[in-house]
Design an enzyme around this catalytic site. Sequence first.
Site, PDB file in Angstrom:
ATOM      1  N   ASP A   3       0.841  -1.193   0.000  1.00 32.50           N
ATOM      2  CA  ASP A   3       0.000   0.000   0.000  1.00 32.50           C
ATOM      3  C   ASP A   3       0.878   1.245   0.000  1.00 32.50           C
ATOM      4  OD1 ASP A   3       0.888   0.426   2.607  1.00 32.50           O
ATOM      5  OD2 ASP A   3      -0.998  -0.156   3.540  1.00 32.50           O
ATOM      6  N   ALA A   4       0.295   2.377   0.308  1.00 34.40           N
ATOM      7  CA  ALA A   4       1.007   3.645   0.204  1.00 34.40           C
ATOM      8  C   ALA A   4       2.276   3.694   1.054  1.00 34.40           C
ATOM      9  CB  ALA A   4       0.078   4.793   0.603  1.00 34.40           C
TER      10      ALA A   4
END
Lengths: 129, 129, 129, 129
Positions: free
Chosen positions: C12-13
């Site tokens: 994810d980020a």
Amino acid sequence: MTKIAIRGYHLDAYQHVNNARYLEFLEEARWQYMDNISQEAYTRLNFSFIIVNININYKSSVTTGDTIRITTEVEKIGNSSMTFKQQIFLDGTEKLVCDASVTFVILSNKTGKPMKIEGELKSLLLKGK
Amino acid sequence: MTKIAIRGYHLDAYQHVNNARYLEFLEEARWQYMDNISQEAYTRLNFSFIIVNININYKSSVTTGDTIRITTEVEKIGNSSMTFKQQIFLDGTEKLVCDASVTFVILSNKTGKPMKIEGELKSLLLKGK
Amino acid sequence: MTKIAIRGYHLDAYQHVNNARYLEFLEEARWQYMDNISQEAYTRLNFSFIIVNININYKSSVTTGDTIRITTEVEKIGNSSMTFKQQIFLDGTEKLVCDASVTFVILSNKTGKPMKIEGELKSLLLKGK
Amino acid sequence: MTKIAIRGYHLDAYQHVNNARYLEFLEEARWQYMDNISQEAYTRLNFSFIIVNININYKSSVTTGDTIRITTEVEKIGNSSMTFKQQIFLDGTEKLVCDASVTFVILSNKTGKPMKIEGELKSLLLKGK
């Protein structure tokens, strides 16, 4: 060639693998295809794969207990883009579950611009694992 | 029209929304389009949407903090299939993030066979919400 | 024991595997554990696994290029519930990535009620693959 | 407070929302809770949320056509960690679908070490949106 066993968490309300999940399966198969590119080569060549188009046909459905087999081949290679032809079969048979064309641009992480596919990069992309 | 705020869990290693996640966003927008079909009508008409093709162009990337706006329109309607044209924009702008054509067959849950798109079913599918 | 190569679409980020994705990894490992139960036995015993609690500790992060190794053991077995202890390690090392206790109830598909874990069912659940 | 309409793609083979998907729902609710923190404040305070534990009870199931309502409250706040209490209800009712405690450490992106929760950071984390 990639094999994936279909599990309950891959399915949706229709009891079939959800349309979005197939794109993860195809991405998994491309990562396996690319496993021939070492971390050292990634760092040195310093590029990203930017998907520009996916055209996927859903031909038949699979469900829990099935295993799929994914093939990944180069369909076309251009100056800075390339297209993979990926096919998903019900394992142990020739029954086609999906076929897809996945088109990328190779971006230089240094310049943020498309990179010419030639030399070492080209031979790594063409070879696969 | 559907709006989705992009979150950290939508991104992948490239810090952009992953290619597969967009298909969930498009599916969400189609569910919202179909919210005009009541549970009663679903039960009575007794059909399933079977996706047969998705052709998606990834035009520009979005990341955390962005909001996207998705439009869903009927592109084509045939005897037992239909195609939605879906576009994803960076909200507040006309910048195109993705566009996709999504083709379905309408299957009768009773017979397991394609169902003619006509009458009430057709008007429900054409209208959207 | 289950091995999974970490790919870009798992992250994810934060450039780490997302907290929700680990639950899919754990589910995959439980499916592999349960691969000793034949389709015939599932149909005959006719039960469902209903998760009632997951308690997961995230100990260290993994990223693209890492491979994880998941172990699944029975931690506790009650009348109609059981708890798996699952551990995720960075493969090739003893570095703990996650540990989790996953508690299920076994539901009879016939009655919709909890089913006593005994006899063949118990020995299948205890054995794993 | 966050509302999410349950769609076909949220379900798994059991026709219920999959256990992993709930963690995305909880994360979405936490992002909405954190929407009071501006991009400017994130950049200036320069921290990451690192989840260290999730303890989730699955109480009842939801399916297509249901809407859920998620509440997010601070359960505990320590020196450099905090715990959210999150509850998922069937919307329009008090029926509990899930409850979870989600524990984070706040990490400084500068030092890579836990950061004291005090001052502006503390008041932003306590307030929510």
